[in-house]
Write a protein that holds these residues in place. Structure first.
Motif, PDB file in Angstrom:
ATOM      1  N   PHE A  89       0.860  -1.179   0.000  1.00  0.00           N
ATOM      2  CA  PHE A  89       0.000   0.000   0.000  1.00  0.00           C
ATOM      3  C   PHE A  89       0.891   1.223   0.000  1.00  0.00           C
ATOM      4  N   ALA A  90       0.644   2.134  -0.937  1.00  0.00           N
ATOM      5  CA  ALA A  90       1.492   3.311  -1.066  1.00  0.00           C
ATOM      6  C   ALA A  90       0.649   4.530  -1.374  1.00  0.00           C
ATOM      7  N   GLY A  91       1.041   5.660  -0.782  1.00  0.00           N
ATOM      8  CA  GLY A  91       0.286   6.887  -0.976  1.00  0.00           C
ATOM      9  C   GLY A  91       1.110   7.997  -1.580  1.00  0.00           C
ATOM     10  N   SER A  92       0.442   8.894  -2.299  1.00  0.00           N
ATOM     11  CA  SER A  92       1.048  10.099  -2.831  1.00  0.00           C
ATOM     12  C   SER A  92       2.189   9.742  -3.783  1.00  0.00           C
ATOM     13  N   SER A  93       3.328  10.418  -3.684  1.00  0.00           N
ATOM     14  CA  SER A  93       4.452  10.070  -4.561  1.00  0.00           C
ATOM     15  C   SER A  93       4.975   8.665  -4.276  1.00  0.00           C
ATOM     16  N   GLY A  94       4.691   8.144  -3.075  1.00  0.00           N
ATOM     17  CA  GLY A  94       5.028   6.749  -2.800  1.00  0.00           C
ATOM     18  C   GLY A  94       4.264   5.800  -3.699  1.00  0.00           C
ATOM     19  N   ALA A  95       3.046   6.200  -4.111  1.00  0.00           N
ATOM     20  CA  ALA A  95       2.274   5.389  -5.045  1.00  0.00           C
ATOM     21  C   ALA A  95       2.976   5.333  -6.403  1.00  0.00           C
ATOM     22  N   ASN A  96       3.559   6.459  -6.818  1.00  0.00           N
ATOM     23  CA  ASN A  96       4.338   6.465  -8.060  1.00  0.00           C
ATOM     24  C   ASN A  96       5.524   5.511  -7.955  1.00  0.00           C
ATOM     25  N   LEU A  97       6.191   5.518  -6.788  1.00  0.00           N
ATOM     26  CA  LEU A  97       7.321   4.621  -6.565  1.00  0.00           C
ATOM     27  C   LEU A  97       6.867   3.163  -6.605  1.00  0.00           C
ATOM     28  N   ALA A  98       5.745   2.866  -5.966  1.00  0.00           N
ATOM     29  CA  ALA A  98       5.246   1.491  -5.965  1.00  0.00           C
ATOM     30  C   ALA A  98       4.937   1.017  -7.378  1.00  0.00           C
ATOM     31  N   LEU A  99       4.370   1.894  -8.195  1.00  0.00           N
ATOM     32  CA  LEU A  99       4.113   1.533  -9.592  1.00  0.00           C
ATOM     33  C   LEU A  99       5.417   1.263 -10.337  1.00  0.00           C
ATOM     34  N   GLU A 100       6.419   2.104 -10.119  1.00  0.00           N
ATOM     35  CA  GLU A 100       7.714   1.882 -10.762  1.00  0.00           C
ATOM     36  C   GLU A 100       8.301   0.537 -10.327  1.00  0.00           C
ATOM     37  N   ALA A 101       8.167   0.222  -9.042  1.00  0.00           N
ATOM     38  CA  ALA A 101       8.690  -1.044  -8.538  1.00  0.00           C
ATOM     39  C   ALA A 101       7.959  -2.230  -9.161  1.00  0.00           C
ATOM     40  N   ALA A 102       6.641  -2.124  -9.258  1.00  0.00           N
ATOM     41  CA  ALA A 102       5.851  -3.204  -9.850  1.00  0.00           C
ATOM     42  C   ALA A 102       6.229  -3.417 -11.315  1.00  0.00           C
ATOM     43  N   MET A 103       6.398  -2.317 -12.042  1.00  0.00           N
ATOM     44  CA  MET A 103       6.768  -2.443 -13.449  1.00  0.00           C
ATOM     45  C   MET A 103       8.180  -2.995 -13.621  1.00  0.00           C
ATOM     46  N   ALA A 104       9.035  -2.800 -12.602  1.00  0.00           N
ATOM     47  CA  ALA A 104      10.401  -3.314 -12.646  1.00  0.00           C
ATOM     48  C   ALA A 104      10.491  -4.768 -12.195  1.00  0.00           C
ATOM     49  N   GLY A 105       9.363  -5.342 -11.771  1.00  0.00           N
ATOM     50  CA  GLY A 105       9.354  -6.751 -11.397  1.00  0.00           C
ATOM     51  C   GLY A 105       9.539  -7.037  -9.925  1.00  0.00           C
ATOM     52  N   ALA A 106       9.359  -6.034  -9.054  1.00  0.00           N
ATOM     53  CA  ALA A 106       9.436  -6.283  -7.616  1.00  0.00           C
ATOM     54  C   ALA A 106       8.371  -7.318  -7.219  1.00  0.00           C
ATOM     55  N   PRO A 107       8.655  -8.130  -6.186  1.00  0.00           N
ATOM     56  CA  PRO A 107       7.737  -9.225  -5.816  1.00  0.00           C
ATOM     57  C   PRO A 107       6.486  -8.737  -5.076  1.00  0.00           C
ATOM     58  N   ILE A 108       5.671  -7.965  -5.783  1.00  0.00           N
ATOM     59  CA  ILE A 108       4.430  -7.403  -5.241  1.00  0.00           C
ATOM     60  C   ILE A 108       3.266  -8.256  -5.706  1.00  0.00           C
ATOM     61  N   THR A 109       2.499  -8.794  -4.769  1.00  0.00           N
ATOM     62  CA  THR A 109       1.376  -9.661  -5.144  1.00  0.00           C
ATOM     63  C   THR A 109       0.132  -8.869  -5.500  1.00  0.00           C
ATOM     64  N   LYS A 110      -0.106  -7.783  -4.780  1.00  0.00           N
ATOM     65  CA  LYS A 110      -1.220  -6.873  -5.039  1.00  0.00           C
ATOM     66  C   LYS A 110      -0.790  -5.466  -4.658  1.00  0.00           C
ATOM     67  N   LEU A 111      -1.429  -4.496  -5.311  1.00  0.00           N
ATOM     68  CA  LEU A 111      -1.012  -3.119  -5.143  1.00  0.00           C
ATOM     69  C   LEU A 111      -2.224  -2.270  -4.788  1.00  0.00           C
ATOM     70  N   ALA A 112      -2.120  -1.523  -3.667  1.00  0.00           N
ATOM     71  CA  ALA A 112      -3.145  -0.554  -3.299  1.00  0.00           C
ATOM     72  C   ALA A 112      -2.490   0.822  -3.300  1.00  0.00           C
ATOM     73  N   LEU A 113      -3.095   1.751  -4.028  1.00  0.00           N
ATOM     74  CA  LEU A 113      -2.501   3.069  -4.223  1.00  0.00           C
ATOM     75  C   LEU A 113      -3.460   4.145  -3.746  1.00  0.00           C
ATOM     76  N   HIS A 114      -2.920   5.152  -3.084  1.00  0.00           N
ATOM     77  CA  HIS A 114      -3.737   6.280  -2.660  1.00  0.00           C
ATOM     78  C   HIS A 114      -3.278   7.540  -3.381  1.00  0.00           C
ATOM     79  N   GLU A 115      -4.085   8.042  -4.287  1.00  0.00           N
ATOM     80  CA  GLU A 115      -3.879   9.316  -4.967  1.00  0.00           C
ATOM     81  C   GLU A 115      -2.445   9.527  -5.457  1.00  0.00           C
ATOM     82  N   PRO A 116      -2.047   8.757  -6.488  1.00  0.00           N
ATOM     83  CA  PRO A 116      -0.706   8.953  -7.060  1.00  0.00           C
ATOM     84  C   PRO A 116      -0.509  10.395  -7.530  1.00  0.00           C
ATOM     85  N   TYR A 117       0.754  10.814  -7.561  1.00  0.00           N
ATOM     86  CA  TYR A 117       1.084  12.200  -7.938  1.00  0.00           C
ATOM     87  C   TYR A 117       1.305  12.301  -9.443  1.00  0.00           C
TER      88      TYR A 117
END
Length: 259
Positions: A89-117
């Motif tokens: 779970f990531a919020g704000s600019s952290g949500a942008n980081l989580a998306l970058e990590a997911a696209m890079a293949g980080a071992p994320i099973t599910k992603l919850a985002l709060h208001e990406p920047y």
């Protein structure tokens, strides 16, 4: 706090709380892991929560040269400490980081985002030289001015709102972590939803927003949910850039537990 060592040798501090499936909580600009202090008790009866200080903040280390890839490696190191894979779970600019990590293949099973920047067309955009101007203020040790610049040019705060924020207890943390604001700006890139890059991503993704947030943040949340092939949006009760904690806790607990 517990410690894990990221790939480049930087020490990342984290706390583990609760029982159940793991969820890593990732904060946005200005803040450290303490931003999740109200949320962790809501999740702990249902999930094992992992909150950490992003590099350059709190008890975590840093490196002389910043790269988004290093922050992806930090998140991956915490996920490895959580058992090798996790909901994030990531919020704000952290949500942008989580998306970058997911696209890079980080071992994320599910992603919850709060208001990406992200900034959607039709809304005011940050200046083209935003990152360079921010770095220049920090190079001159003008931390307070850097914070004000970030809030005015990226967040869209008026001078009156910034003046009000200056009177809150959180302002000290804003200035203390001002040197990490270029990290968040770098993570956001051109502030556009990376539609083409998100198209191959199949991770189940929930994008939440507050019913009382800024129009541009609501628009960014909707656009992000639409761009994610396995994503959906949800508007929840809250205030500006914040969802009511007990409701968010229930939503995240259910999201984490559901297969």
């Amino acid at each position: 706090m517990r410690k894990v060592v990221s790939r480049d040798g930087t020490t990342i501090a984290y706390e583990k709380t609760g029982e159940g499936p793991p969820i890593v909580l990732l904060n946005g600009g200005f803040r450290d892991h303490t931003i999740f202090d109200p949320l962790v008790p809501e999740l702990a009866p249902h999930c094992t929560t992992y909150v950490y200080d992003r590099r350059g903040r709190g008890e975590s280390g840093d490196s002389p040269e910043y790269a988004v890839e290093r922050e992806i490696e930090d998140l991956t190191a915490v996920i490895e400490a959580a058992g090798g894979e996790s909901v994030v779970f990531a919020g704000s600019s952290g949500a942008n980081l989580a998306l970058e990590a997911a696209m890079a293949g980080a071992p994320i099973t599910k992603l919850a985002l709060h208001e990406p920047y992200f900034r959607i067309d039709g809304y005011p955009q940050p200046p083209a030289d935003f990152l360079a101007a921010l770095k220049a203020l920090l190079a001159g040790d003008k931390r307070g001015e850097a914070v004000e610049y970030f809030l005015a040019e990226l967040v869209g705060f008026t001078p009156d709102t910034i003046a009000e924020w200056r009177q809150t207890p959180l302002w000290a943390m804003n200035e203390a972590n001002a040197h990490t604001l270029p990290y968040d700006a770098a993570i956001c890139g051109d502030f556009k939803v990376p539609v083409e890059r998100l198209a191959p991503m199949r991770i189940p993704s929930l994008v939440v927003s507050s019913d009382s947030t800024s129009d541009w943040l609501s628009a960014a949340a909707r656009a992000t949910a639409q761009a994610l092939p396995n994503g959906w949006g949800m508007e929840l009760p809250g205030s500006w850039h914040r969802v009511q904690t007990d409701i968010l806790g229930r939503v995240l607990a259910g999201f984490t537990a559901t297969r």
